[in-house]
Design a protein around this motif. Sequence first.
Motif, PDB file in Angstrom:
ATOM      1  N   THR A   1      -9.586   5.267   8.559  1.00 20.37           N
ATOM      2  CA  THR A   1      -8.842   4.456   9.528  1.00 20.37           C
ATOM      3  C   THR A   1      -8.346   3.161   8.903  1.00 20.37           C
ATOM      4  O   THR A   1      -7.211   2.722   9.151  1.00 20.37           O
ATOM      5  N   ASP A   2      -9.173   2.535   8.067  1.00 22.44           N
ATOM      6  CA  ASP A   2      -8.772   1.308   7.375  1.00 22.44           C
ATOM      7  C   ASP A   2      -7.528   1.555   6.531  1.00 22.44           C
ATOM      8  O   ASP A   2      -6.581   0.754   6.535  1.00 22.44           O
TER       9      ASP A   2
ATOM     10  N   GLY B   1     -12.086   3.218  -2.214  1.00 25.51           N
ATOM     11  CA  GLY B   1     -12.414   2.505  -0.990  1.00 25.51           C
ATOM     12  C   GLY B   1     -11.530   1.291  -0.777  1.00 25.51           C
ATOM     13  O   GLY B   1     -11.521   0.707   0.318  1.00 25.51           O
ATOM     14  N   ASP B   2     -10.774   0.914  -1.807  1.00 17.36           N
ATOM     15  CA  ASP B   2      -9.868  -0.241  -1.729  1.00 17.36           C
ATOM     16  C   ASP B   2      -8.409   0.159  -1.542  1.00 17.36           C
ATOM     17  O   ASP B   2      -7.506  -0.666  -1.728  1.00 17.36           O
ATOM     18  N   SER B   3      -8.123   1.396  -1.191  1.00 15.00           N
ATOM     19  CA  SER B   3      -6.734   1.862  -1.150  1.00 15.00           C
ATOM     20  C   SER B   3      -5.877   1.102  -0.145  1.00 15.00           C
ATOM     21  O   SER B   3      -4.662   0.953  -0.352  1.00 15.00           O
TER      22      SER B   3
ATOM     23  N   MET C   1      -4.604  -1.808  -2.056  1.00 14.68           N
ATOM     24  CA  MET C   1      -3.536  -1.432  -2.991  1.00 14.68           C
ATOM     25  C   MET C   1      -2.186  -1.431  -2.282  1.00 14.68           C
ATOM     26  O   MET C   1      -1.187  -1.945  -2.814  1.00 14.68           O
ATOM     27  N   LEU C   2      -2.142  -0.898  -1.084  1.00 14.46           N
ATOM     28  CA  LEU C   2      -0.893  -0.873  -0.323  1.00 14.46           C
ATOM     29  C   LEU C   2      -0.396  -2.290  -0.039  1.00 14.46           C
ATOM     30  O   LEU C   2       0.786  -2.595  -0.234  1.00 14.46           O
ATOM     31  N   LYS C   3      -1.295  -3.148   0.406  1.00 14.41           N
ATOM     32  CA  LYS C   3      -0.902  -4.520   0.757  1.00 14.41           C
ATOM     33  C   LYS C   3      -0.475  -5.308  -0.475  1.00 14.41           C
ATOM     34  O   LYS C   3       0.496  -6.071  -0.437  1.00 14.41           O
ATOM     35  N   TRP C   4      -1.195  -5.142  -1.560  1.00 19.94           N
ATOM     36  CA  TRP C   4      -0.873  -5.852  -2.807  1.00 19.94           C
ATOM     37  C   TRP C   4       0.477  -5.410  -3.358  1.00 19.94           C
ATOM     38  O   TRP C   4       1.330  -6.234  -3.713  1.00 19.94           O
TER      39      TRP C   4
END
Length: 416
Positions: free
Chosen positions: A228-229, A357-359, A362-365
């Motif tokens: 969901t995140d 878990g940080d994907s 990655m999108l926001k960055w």
Amino acid sequence: MYTTFTDRHPDLQKRCLLDVLCVPHNNFWCYRQTTLRRLPMSRYSLGSFLQKSAAFCGSVLGGIIVLSIFLAPVNSWSGETFTITDTAGRKVEIPTNLQRIVTGPVVMPNLLFAVDGTGDKLVGMHPMSKSAWKNSVLKIMAPGMEKATTDFIQGGFKMNVEEVLKLKPDVVFQVSFEKGNIEQFEKLGIPVIVTHEGLRNLDHYLEKHISLVGKVLQKEERANELITDFKNADQMIAKRLTDIPKEKWPRGLILFNVEKLMVTGTGSFANYWLNHTGAENAAKAIQTSPRGATVNMEQILAWNPEVIYITNFCPTKPEDLYNNTIPGQDWREISAVKNKRVYKIPLGEYRWYPPSGDSSLMLKWMAQKNHPEHFADYDIREEIRSHFTDIYNFTLSEAQIDRILNPASTGSWREK
């Protein structure tokens, strides 16, 4: 006094069942049936051992000693199992109380940590996984991963099965294309979970693998939180991109390995990252594996990417392109280099190019790098800080955030 050894798969000797100690009764040792650690019968001549030990087991002391011998190799296998379906559609029976996990796929340790909140169950991982752990904040968050060995990887993703057996795994994760390994583990009766089968789109890959890990660890609710995140970040960015005409999207290029000029085209995760953050993949016309394909400088010059991203699978930094210091390569006329739009992909809980878990980060960055004017309303440092607090219950220092955004070159490849 003893039950016979049985086997759920007689030709493979998949599990050995032995009546082991419970309670003394009428001067005899009573035994109950307990599932032992699954062991290749070639290593243990159990029938012969029992015959020689029958008289010895008549005493209390003898029974205790024999019991301890049989229980020595036992880890978490308690006899209780459940079944999951892996990415290849295979039904795999695994123990309920998993304690010892071996992973071949490079991304799996980070996904296991993201779902489980610990790395203590990992006893073996790929050298590339270990190098990322050693050079990231994950080393602080999951100190238990230090004990995980890497010696069983022979090259690529192929495992030395004898070395894996020494780790006494409850379950093994292996990539779908290492079919020889998969068959070997099946014959030995060791549960092997196949990953990567038929999953090239990053959204499918991430959701399927996190969901799979959630089922294996019996933490499906937690896995759904991570999915969901990721989806929330993806949807937020997609909504904003509707205001940006595609002709204004920059030509982007993700370099898997700069020294080898390995670019990531269709068939890699690059298409998803670039397209979902408002960039066109300059290498989309070529079919590549997730690790990319080798091209030449003439091809890169023809593409002339306006923004370049460098993965953590090579030690190259943006300054190497700006200063044109790589032997045999000339980056001076590339638009991204001339305009200082070359970026090293961060290394957080894991490398951000593969699913992790940080994907969502990655999108926001990457969206900020592709369209800084449209995504200037959030501070990526604060996004990282909040993510680690909310998702991992870990408070980052300013220095740790700096390290995530400016990763060390030493995390690029194999464990040193």
